[in-house]
Design a protein around this motif. Sequence first.
Motif, PDB file in Angstrom:
ATOM      1  N   UNK A 146       0.863  -1.177   0.000  1.00 54.56           N
ATOM      2  CA  UNK A 146       0.000   0.000   0.000  1.00 54.56           C
ATOM      3  C   UNK A 146       0.900   1.227   0.000  1.00 54.56           C
ATOM      4  N   UNK A 147       0.592   2.213  -0.828  1.00 53.33           N
ATOM      5  CA  UNK A 147       1.436   3.418  -0.785  1.00 53.33           C
ATOM      6  C   UNK A 147       0.657   4.666  -1.180  1.00 53.33           C
ATOM      7  N   UNK A 148       1.212   5.787  -0.783  1.00 54.17           N
ATOM      8  CA  UNK A 148       0.592   7.085  -1.039  1.00 54.17           C
ATOM      9  C   UNK A 148       1.265   8.102  -0.125  1.00 54.17           C
ATOM     10  N   UNK A 149       0.574   9.208   0.147  1.00 51.38           N
ATOM     11  CA  UNK A 149       1.117  10.175   1.105  1.00 51.38           C
ATOM     12  C   UNK A 149       0.611   9.796   2.482  1.00 51.38           C
ATOM     13  N   UNK A 150       1.553   9.518   3.389  1.00 48.14           N
ATOM     14  CA  UNK A 150       1.159   9.102   4.739  1.00 48.14           C
ATOM     15  C   UNK A 150       0.448  10.250   5.438  1.00 48.14           C
ATOM     16  N   UNK A 151      -0.565   9.902   6.244  1.00 49.70           N
ATOM     17  CA  UNK A 151      -1.250  10.901   7.069  1.00 49.70           C
ATOM     18  C   UNK A 151      -0.501  10.965   8.401  1.00 49.70           C
ATOM     19  N   UNK A 152       0.264  12.058   8.635  1.00 51.11           N
ATOM     20  CA  UNK A 152       1.091  12.101   9.851  1.00 51.11           C
ATOM     21  C   UNK A 152       0.239  12.157  11.120  1.00 51.11           C
ATOM     22  N   UNK A 153      -1.046  12.537  10.966  1.00 53.30           N
ATOM     23  CA  UNK A 153      -1.915  12.647  12.144  1.00 53.30           C
ATOM     24  C   UNK A 153      -2.670  11.354  12.437  1.00 53.30           C
ATOM     25  N   UNK A 154      -2.509  10.348  11.572  1.00 48.82           N
ATOM     26  CA  UNK A 154      -3.197   9.089  11.851  1.00 48.82           C
ATOM     27  C   UNK A 154      -2.571   8.459  13.099  1.00 48.82           C
ATOM     28  N   UNK A 155      -3.411   7.939  14.009  1.00 49.03           N
ATOM     29  CA  UNK A 155      -2.856   7.403  15.260  1.00 49.03           C
ATOM     30  C   UNK A 155      -1.788   6.334  15.047  1.00 49.03           C
TER      31      UNK A 155
END
Length: 223
Positions: free
Chosen positions: A196-205
């Motif tokens: 799985x790849x993309x722009x990581x959500x830095x606010x995801x727990x």
Amino acid sequence: MNAHESDADVLERLLASRRSSRGFRPDPVDRATIDRLLAAAQRTPSWCNTQPWELIVTSVEETAALREAFAADGPGGSDLEFPPGYEGVHADRRRDVGWQLYEAVGVAKGDREASSREMMRNFVFFDAPHVAIVHTPRSLGTYGAIDCGLYVQSFLLAAEALGLGACAQAAVAAFAPTLHRRYDIGDDRQIVCGIAFGYADPDHPSAQFMSRRVAVEDSVRII
Ligand SMILES: Cc1cc2nc3c(=O)[nH]c(=O)nc-3n(C[C@H](O)[C@H](O)[C@H](O)COP(=O)(O)O)c2cc1C
């Protein structure tokens, strides 16, 4: 990049900062960045330079369609045998990283329903906009799969260098029949894993922890 960083510094920094991303922003990755990622990973070494990896890379639309196909079909089995169980230090390490993840996302120890919900996020690719499916010729056996493992690491490191998040997913390989059928992948090839790849959500727990490694001395004997 720091002007004083050596190649070794850069490599060590990327190896240290990379982590599996299990939460993504919905934005697609532009084609030029995907092409750069794939071109970098293509330099992976392989036994006899066979380069046995082949990939399907999904667009945002196809990722959504594949989620639906997974939900409709359910896991139909994997081409490569999954470990029958984990024992000793391997069981300990597996449990340790699982607890780190559950703690970060707020799953209480023993809450089977919540942990199963978290596990099920594998099958929606953690909401990533893209997924890469890595497959290899059955005839090359274990070493073909090893070459693909090296490829996966190149892909993950290149993703980190390009500011992308990614997560290798053996869980995706459990849907091998769906993947063979949907992408016309012959029975002479085996599905190794998804990424799985993309722009990581830095606010995801799930982004709030870094997995641990044992000391080098626990892995290496210098004789
Ligand atoms: C071949 C392979 C398969 C993996 N499969 C999964 C998976 O199905 N689901 C998942 O959440 N993580 C999966 N991972 C990620 C590992 O759990 C992760 O790499 C490990 O816990 C170390 O954490 P880090 O990647 O954050 O350093 C996989 C990693 C590899 C290399």
